[in-house]
Design an enzyme around this catalytic site. Structure first.
Site, PDB file in Angstrom:
ATOM      1  N   GLY A  49     -42.921 -16.262  -0.469  1.00 54.14           N
ATOM      2  CA  GLY A  49     -41.672 -15.862   0.211  1.00 54.14           C
ATOM      3  C   GLY A  49     -40.491 -15.628  -0.713  1.00 54.14           C
ATOM      4  O   GLY A  49     -39.599 -14.847  -0.400  1.00 54.14           O
ATOM      5  N   ASP A 108     -36.209 -25.202   5.887  1.00 57.65           N
ATOM      6  CA  ASP A 108     -36.249 -25.304   7.351  1.00 57.65           C
ATOM      7  C   ASP A 108     -36.306 -26.791   7.702  1.00 57.65           C
ATOM      8  O   ASP A 108     -35.287 -27.474   7.702  1.00 57.65           O
ATOM      9  CB  ASP A 108     -37.474 -24.512   7.823  1.00 57.65           C
ATOM     10  CG  ASP A 108     -37.589 -24.377   9.312  1.00 57.65           C
ATOM     11  OD1 ASP A 108     -36.564 -24.442   9.994  1.00 57.65           O
ATOM     12  OD2 ASP A 108     -38.722 -24.196   9.812  1.00 57.65           O
ATOM     13  N   ARG A 170     -42.693  -8.785   4.699  1.00 60.48           N
ATOM     14  CA  ARG A 170     -42.084  -9.191   3.422  1.00 60.48           C
ATOM     15  C   ARG A 170     -41.413  -8.022   2.721  1.00 60.48           C
ATOM     16  O   ARG A 170     -40.531  -8.204   1.894  1.00 60.48           O
ATOM     17  CB  ARG A 170     -43.157  -9.752   2.472  1.00 60.48           C
ATOM     18  CG  ARG A 170     -43.809 -11.039   2.935  1.00 60.48           C
ATOM     19  CD  ARG A 170     -44.639 -11.618   1.792  1.00 60.48           C
ATOM     20  NE  ARG A 170     -45.650 -12.559   2.238  1.00 60.48           N
ATOM     21  CZ  ARG A 170     -45.448 -13.858   2.431  1.00 60.48           C
ATOM     22  NH1 ARG A 170     -44.250 -14.367   2.256  1.00 60.48           N
ATOM     23  NH2 ARG A 170     -46.431 -14.649   2.821  1.00 60.48           N
TER      24      ARG A 170
END
Ligand code: IMP
Ligand code: MG
Length: 187
Positions: A49, A108, A170
């Site tokens: 990511g 997160d 992505r």
């Protein structure tokens, strides 16, 4: 084969434009250049990511530095992380005595970075800091905050600029909120 129009149709709205991301990443690069000058830090990209963020950020770093890569996964798929972290690829570089900068796409629950900083901390680095492009502080499950953060974001599932849903999206150059119907179909 996914076509670009279909891809963009899955986005509810653009949360952060290419221009906004670029400006903030440049600021972070300048800040890190000042704070790590002369320290030859090791920038660690958390695959996959953080790939675009890492690439843009490190190109704004103006002194000697090195790069390494790690891959992690939390068990399970979908839009909720599960707290159990697995190392799929470890560092190749010994980090004893090094200044380590972990570069991640988003914090997160905090479980991934909590686990990673503890793990890398056992290898006696000179320091470890976390740079996250995005922070979702409302969902934190452990006491951890990024040392450097691009943007705080609301509790919505976001994709683009490296962030994925089921490995798609992505390649979007901006960060957008994914339409709920895209993931409610499969979860
Ligand atoms: P944490 O361990 O719960 O902090 O989760 C971190 C990982 O979950 C991130 O590295 C992302 O891969 C993924 N993640 C969390 N929120 C999002 C999101 O909104 N979009 C895409 N991936 C996310
Ligand atoms: Mg990730």
């Amino acid at each position: 084969m996914i076509n670009k129009t279909g891809l963009e149709n899955d986005i509810k709205y653009v949360l952060l434009s290419e221009k906004q991301i670029e400006a903030r990443v440049n600021e972070l690069g300048e800040q890190l250049s000042r704070e790590y000058a002369g320290k030859n830090p090791l920038f660690v990209c958390i695959l996959r990511g953080a790939v675009h963020f890492f690439s843009d950020l490190t190109r704004r770093f103006t002194d000697y530095m090195e790069m390494d890569f790690m891959a992690t996964s939390s068990y399970g798929s979908g839009t909720v992380s599960h707290g159990i972290v697995r190392i799929k690829k470890d560092l190749d570089t010994p980090i004893e005595g090094r200044h380590v900068i972990i570069v991640e796409d988003i914090m997160d629950s905090g479980n991934t970075l909590n686990y990673l900083t503890r793990l890398l901390g056992t290898r006696n680095p000179a320091s470890i800091k976390i740079v996250c492009l995005l922070d979702k502080p409302s969902r934190r499950e452990c006491e951890i905050t990024p040392d450097y953060c691009g943007f705080a974001v609301p509790d919505e599932f976001v994709v683009g600029y490296g962030l994925d849903y089921a490995d798609a999206y992505r390649n979007l150059p901006y960060i957008g909120v994914l339409k709920e119907e895209v993931y409610s179909k499969t979860e």
